[in-house]
Motif scaffolding. Sequence first.
Motif, PDB file in Angstrom:
ATOM      1  N   HIS A  95       0.785  -1.239   0.000  1.00 12.19           N
ATOM      2  CA  HIS A  95       0.000   0.000   0.000  1.00 12.19           C
ATOM      3  C   HIS A  95       0.819   1.292   0.000  1.00 12.19           C
TER       4      HIS A  95
ATOM      5  N   ASP B 150      -4.246  -0.626   7.953  1.00 10.07           N
ATOM      6  CA  ASP B 150      -2.854  -0.677   8.399  1.00 10.07           C
ATOM      7  C   ASP B 150      -2.578   0.536   9.304  1.00 10.07           C
ATOM      8  N   TYR B 151      -1.620   0.406  10.201  1.00  8.19           N
ATOM      9  CA  TYR B 151      -1.252   1.513  11.096  1.00  8.19           C
ATOM     10  C   TYR B 151      -0.814   2.754  10.307  1.00  8.19           C
ATOM     11  N   HIS B 152      -0.188   2.519   9.159  1.00  8.48           N
ATOM     12  CA  HIS B 152       0.355   3.623   8.358  1.00  8.48           C
ATOM     13  C   HIS B 152      -0.596   3.988   7.219  1.00  8.48           C
TER      14      HIS B 152
ATOM     15  N   ASP C 185      -0.320  -3.844  12.156  1.00  7.81           N
ATOM     16  CA  ASP C 185       0.707  -3.147  12.944  1.00  7.81           C
ATOM     17  C   ASP C 185       0.071  -2.118  13.875  1.00  7.81           C
TER      18      ASP C 185
ATOM     19  N   GLY D 105       0.939  -4.582   6.580  1.00  9.65           N
ATOM     20  CA  GLY D 105       1.935  -4.650   7.647  1.00  9.65           C
ATOM     21  C   GLY D 105       1.531  -5.533   8.823  1.00  9.65           C
TER      22      GLY D 105
ATOM     23  N   TYR E 256       4.202  -6.520  12.433  1.00 12.06           N
ATOM     24  CA  TYR E 256       5.617  -6.880  12.567  1.00 12.06           C
ATOM     25  C   TYR E 256       5.972  -7.563  13.878  1.00 12.06           C
TER      26      TYR E 256
HETATM   27 ZN   LIG Z   1       2.097  -0.352   8.295  1.00 10.51          ZN
END
Ligand SMILES: [Zn+2]
Length: 346
Positions: free
Chosen positions: A162, A198-200, A287, A323, A325
């Motif tokens: 992404h 996703d976190y980002h 994440d 993500g 991790y």
């Molecule tokens: Zn991420």
Amino acid sequence: MLTIASDAHRRHHPREPFHDFGRMVAPPEVPERVDRILDAIHHADLGEVRAPEEHGAEPVLAVHALDYVEFLEQAHAQWRDETGAAEDSEAVAYARAIRDQPFEEPVHIVAKLGWYSHDTDPILTGTWEAASSAVDVALSAWDAITTGGERSVYALCRPPGHHAAADSFAGYCYLNNAAIAAHAWTDAGARVAILDVDYHHGNGTQQIFYTRDDVLFVSLHADPAVDYPFFLGFAGEHGWGAGEGATRNFPLPHGTDWVGYADALASAAATITRFAPDGLVVSLGVDTAAEDPDGFELRGDDYLRMGEAIASLGLPTLFVQEGGYCLDVLGRNVVNVLGGHEQAAR
Ligand SMILES: [Zn+2]
């Protein structure tokens, strides 16, 4: 739920530390991520795991620029030729063009690395093979929905996608698996919503669809004022031209737990329902977990709730791995989303 997964991801295994908020860190986007997710899938008896089929270059070139795809494919060979570096070396950008100045097409591999990337991710000798196989994973999962009679399928993509824009790579992402599948879906006549959890911020996906009205991009993520990928993902970004209104961002503060997250997820779901899509692509990053090094505080059971909330949209759903991790909880959290979704969709 059916899972599509490939072994080709192992060809991409970055090992050199990189700069992250002032520290040197070891790359967390490693092959073991897939092993852990597959372990959890088998352990939970989630369903069949199937290998992908090859889909060729056409669906990739419908989303990514030809010069960029050609660069990715031959970057490591050119890197070895022009620098004398070894087969197992990592090609990394360290020079970038100045904005709004005279420009000549980059020729040397170091210039190309800077031109075709927006951070300091490496290209390895097996990166192209791994990235194009991840696209096949996403497209094979999409096939299983559109022609295979499945309602929801999980694409265990690695490397993730992404952060990959139309003509640049970053954030462990080289080809945008979710965007390529979403575009293929629109090519088949569907209106598609992409929900990025996703976190980002999914900056690459946003860029790819920013001027289009047939793909809605909705993202929940850490505030880009203070977190990666920076620059994009603010609440004021809504799309341009025909795409006006088809981008919606929910930047959230560090420390966000399920209470705050669920609120934003409900607003995101309402946005998707108003768009009235035919299909949903979920960019499934986990994440956001409290155990991950990043700044949200979601717990194991929260991912069951997330899966249920996504199921409440009532759409054919393609889950695409992004993500996540923390190896100890990655598999559990992914399976919780998928299992929660499947239970609620029944
Ligand atoms: Zn991420």
